[in-house]
Design a protein around this motif. Sequence first.
Motif, PDB file in Angstrom:
ATOM      1  N   VAL A  74       0.853  -1.196   0.000  1.00 54.53           N
ATOM      2  CA  VAL A  74       0.000   0.000   0.000  1.00 54.53           C
ATOM      3  C   VAL A  74       0.884   1.240   0.000  1.00 54.53           C
ATOM      4  CG1 VAL A  74      -1.893  -1.151   1.200  1.00 54.53           C
ATOM      5  CG2 VAL A  74      -0.140   0.003   2.534  1.00 54.53           C
ATOM      6  N   ARG A  75       0.318   2.322  -0.438  1.00 59.11           N
ATOM      7  CA  ARG A  75       1.063   3.586  -0.461  1.00 59.11           C
ATOM      8  C   ARG A  75       1.152   4.130   0.959  1.00 59.11           C
ATOM      9  NH1 ARG A  75       1.354   4.749  -5.895  1.00 59.11           N
ATOM     10  NH2 ARG A  75      -0.263   3.735  -7.142  1.00 59.11           N
ATOM     11  N   SER A  76       2.374   4.289   1.442  1.00 62.15           N
ATOM     12  CA  SER A  76       2.586   4.642   2.844  1.00 62.15           C
ATOM     13  C   SER A  76       2.169   6.067   3.177  1.00 62.15           C
ATOM     14  CB  SER A  76       4.066   4.453   3.212  1.00 62.15           C
ATOM     15  OG  SER A  76       4.877   5.314   2.427  1.00 62.15           O
ATOM     16  N   ASP A  77       1.990   6.903   2.151  1.00 69.55           N
ATOM     17  CA  ASP A  77       1.633   8.292   2.409  1.00 69.55           C
ATOM     18  C   ASP A  77       0.173   8.588   2.066  1.00 69.55           C
ATOM     19  OD1 ASP A  77       1.982   7.887  -0.278  1.00 69.55           O
ATOM     20  OD2 ASP A  77       3.327   9.583  -0.604  1.00 69.55           O
ATOM     21  N   GLU A  78      -0.666   7.542   1.962  1.00 64.91           N
ATOM     22  CA  GLU A  78      -2.078   7.732   1.634  1.00 64.91           C
ATOM     23  C   GLU A  78      -2.959   7.018   2.664  1.00 64.91           C
ATOM     24  OE1 GLU A  78      -3.263   9.584  -0.726  1.00 64.91           O
ATOM     25  OE2 GLU A  78      -1.401  10.026  -1.824  1.00 64.91           O
ATOM     26  N   GLY A  79      -4.186   7.510   2.829  1.00 63.15           N
ATOM     27  CA  GLY A  79      -5.160   6.879   3.703  1.00 63.15           C
ATOM     28  C   GLY A  79      -4.727   6.902   5.154  1.00 63.15           C
ATOM     29  N   VAL A  80      -4.894   5.762   5.816  1.00 62.93           N
ATOM     30  CA  VAL A  80      -4.581   5.667   7.236  1.00 62.93           C
ATOM     31  C   VAL A  80      -3.114   5.295   7.478  1.00 62.93           C
ATOM     32  CG1 VAL A  80      -5.083   3.197   7.507  1.00 62.93           C
ATOM     33  CG2 VAL A  80      -5.538   4.774   9.409  1.00 62.93           C
ATOM     34  N   MET A  81      -2.373   4.949   6.427  1.00 60.15           N
ATOM     35  CA  MET A  81      -1.021   4.444   6.599  1.00 60.15           C
ATOM     36  C   MET A  81      -0.048   5.440   7.236  1.00 60.15           C
ATOM     37  SD  MET A  81      -1.453   1.410   5.941  1.00 60.15           S
ATOM     38  CE  MET A  81       0.229   1.015   6.368  1.00 60.15           C
ATOM     39  N   PRO A  82      -0.119   6.753   6.938  1.00 62.09           N
ATOM     40  CA  PRO A  82       0.792   7.658   7.641  1.00 62.09           C
ATOM     41  C   PRO A  82       0.609   7.625   9.152  1.00 62.09           C
ATOM     42  CG  PRO A  82      -0.115   8.739   5.708  1.00 62.09           C
ATOM     43  CD  PRO A  82      -0.862   7.460   5.866  1.00 62.09           C
ATOM     44  N   VAL A  83      -0.632   7.473   9.604  1.00 65.50           N
ATOM     45  CA  VAL A  83      -0.893   7.417  11.048  1.00 65.50           C
ATOM     46  C   VAL A  83      -0.265   6.160  11.647  1.00 65.50           C
ATOM     47  CG1 VAL A  83      -2.684   7.318  12.814  1.00 65.50           C
ATOM     48  CG2 VAL A  83      -3.019   8.727  10.773  1.00 65.50           C
ATOM     49  N   ILE A  84      -0.481   5.017  10.972  1.00 64.54           N
ATOM     50  CA  ILE A  84       0.091   3.764  11.467  1.00 64.54           C
ATOM     51  C   ILE A  84       1.616   3.824  11.428  1.00 64.54           C
ATOM     52  CG2 ILE A  84       0.302   1.287  11.016  1.00 64.54           C
ATOM     53  CD1 ILE A  84      -2.551   1.301   9.995  1.00 64.54           C
ATOM     54  N   GLY A  85       2.159   4.350  10.347  1.00 67.12           N
ATOM     55  CA  GLY A  85       3.607   4.425  10.218  1.00 67.12           C
ATOM     56  C   GLY A  85       4.247   5.311  11.262  1.00 67.12           C
ATOM     57  N   LEU A  86       3.667   6.483  11.498  1.00 67.38           N
ATOM     58  CA  LEU A  86       4.224   7.386  12.504  1.00 67.38           C
ATOM     59  C   LEU A  86       4.071   6.799  13.899  1.00 67.38           C
ATOM     60  CD1 LEU A  86       2.950  10.771  11.016  1.00 67.38           C
ATOM     61  CD2 LEU A  86       5.316   9.946  11.075  1.00 67.38           C
TER      62      LEU A  86
END
Length: 433
Positions: A74-86
């Motif tokens: 998945v694109r790490s800078d789209e949707g909910v992924m930035p929140v999970i990544g940070l």
Amino acid sequence: MGRRIRSQLISWGGPGTRATRLELFYDLVFVFAFFNVSVLTSKNLTVQSLLEALLVLVLLWWCWTGFASIGNAVRSDEGVMPVIGLAMMVPVFLLAVSVGVAFRDEPGGLYGPWLFAVAYLMTWGLKATALWTIVRAQGTPRLPALLLVGPALVSTVAILLAAVVPQRVVAAGAVQNVRIGFWIVALVLEYLGGLLLARTGWRLRSVGHAAERHALIVLVALGESVIALGIGASAQYGRPVGLSTVLASALGIIVIAALWWLYFDWIAAAVEQRLHGVRGPGRIPLARDVYTYLHLPLVVGIILFAVSLERLLGILLHAEQPTGAERPGQLHPLLLYGGVILFVLALVTIELRALRRLDRTLLGAALVLAALVPVAYQVPELAALALLAGVTLGVVAVQLRVTGPLRREVRQMALDEQTRMETELNRWRAHRL
């Protein structure tokens, strides 16, 4: 309905997906983690500390490969992924901070092994949430999805048990050995779980992304060796920079540059091109073996070399051991050569697995370096480093000659691909911007 909601929370990666700036931002905590492991090991270089450092590196590597796989799907800078990544950065940073107390407690703070284990549990929880969301959103049944996260859960429990059980059941003198045993079991389970990847419904959506992410982490490791060299050369404590420091610094850079060349000149591109050509069920096992399993010894070899290089510079600066004959029990000459040998053998295995080609030049180089290890214990540190630099430069020269036609073919294909992509991108920009 649930699947549709999950699909709205994530944006799928595609065949042309590349690493994002956000993923590179996530990697900063791993840069610090690798650096912390190397620095702490260099300060107290013993067999015990080296084994503990290797176990921590193996665990950190598995964490990182999980994040890289998520960014591939998945694109790490789209949707909910930035929140999970940070959110993931917090427990990973705690892992990095607590690597020095992962196996033993230090007075005056939180219990070290427990702190590390809890940070690892938090990391696994966030990673498992992301992986589960991805495989369920793409329609994978529950049982294969459980195969993706289950082995890591068992491994995490073993790390937690390692933090709390040994001191309660064995004598104080045996606690460390029992804790290491728990760790070995946990990591074996974790890595064996990777063999089930093809049965979990996981997909490699972008070969280019996987190749780029792993190339970047090799660069991070090489950067660690440059930093270690710089720390060793500048830790003078009021001493002027002498000729031996200048020569050692130059020789260290030569070895690091040679390692960069051996990987990036054509092998990395050839492996990526090979993966692009693999279709069907064979792609996942090949990518897993080449990137997840075989890039680990590449990175570990570089870090071992970095640990030894920093130690060697410190010895030269402070003249602790002026001659090779006075240091028979020290580990750093073995690690100096052993790190490069491990790196070279990893490249041989990568070529064999991905390209079905036995690189006799690199294999011969590993054998020569292994034969020179006893010599490194008998000569001064600077001479041992000069000998290593000479061999690595010689290997690069031989490789250029032996692999000439293959190298030109791989590099030309990579250049053609890059030129075509740039042309298409410029055409799109001219139309849209």
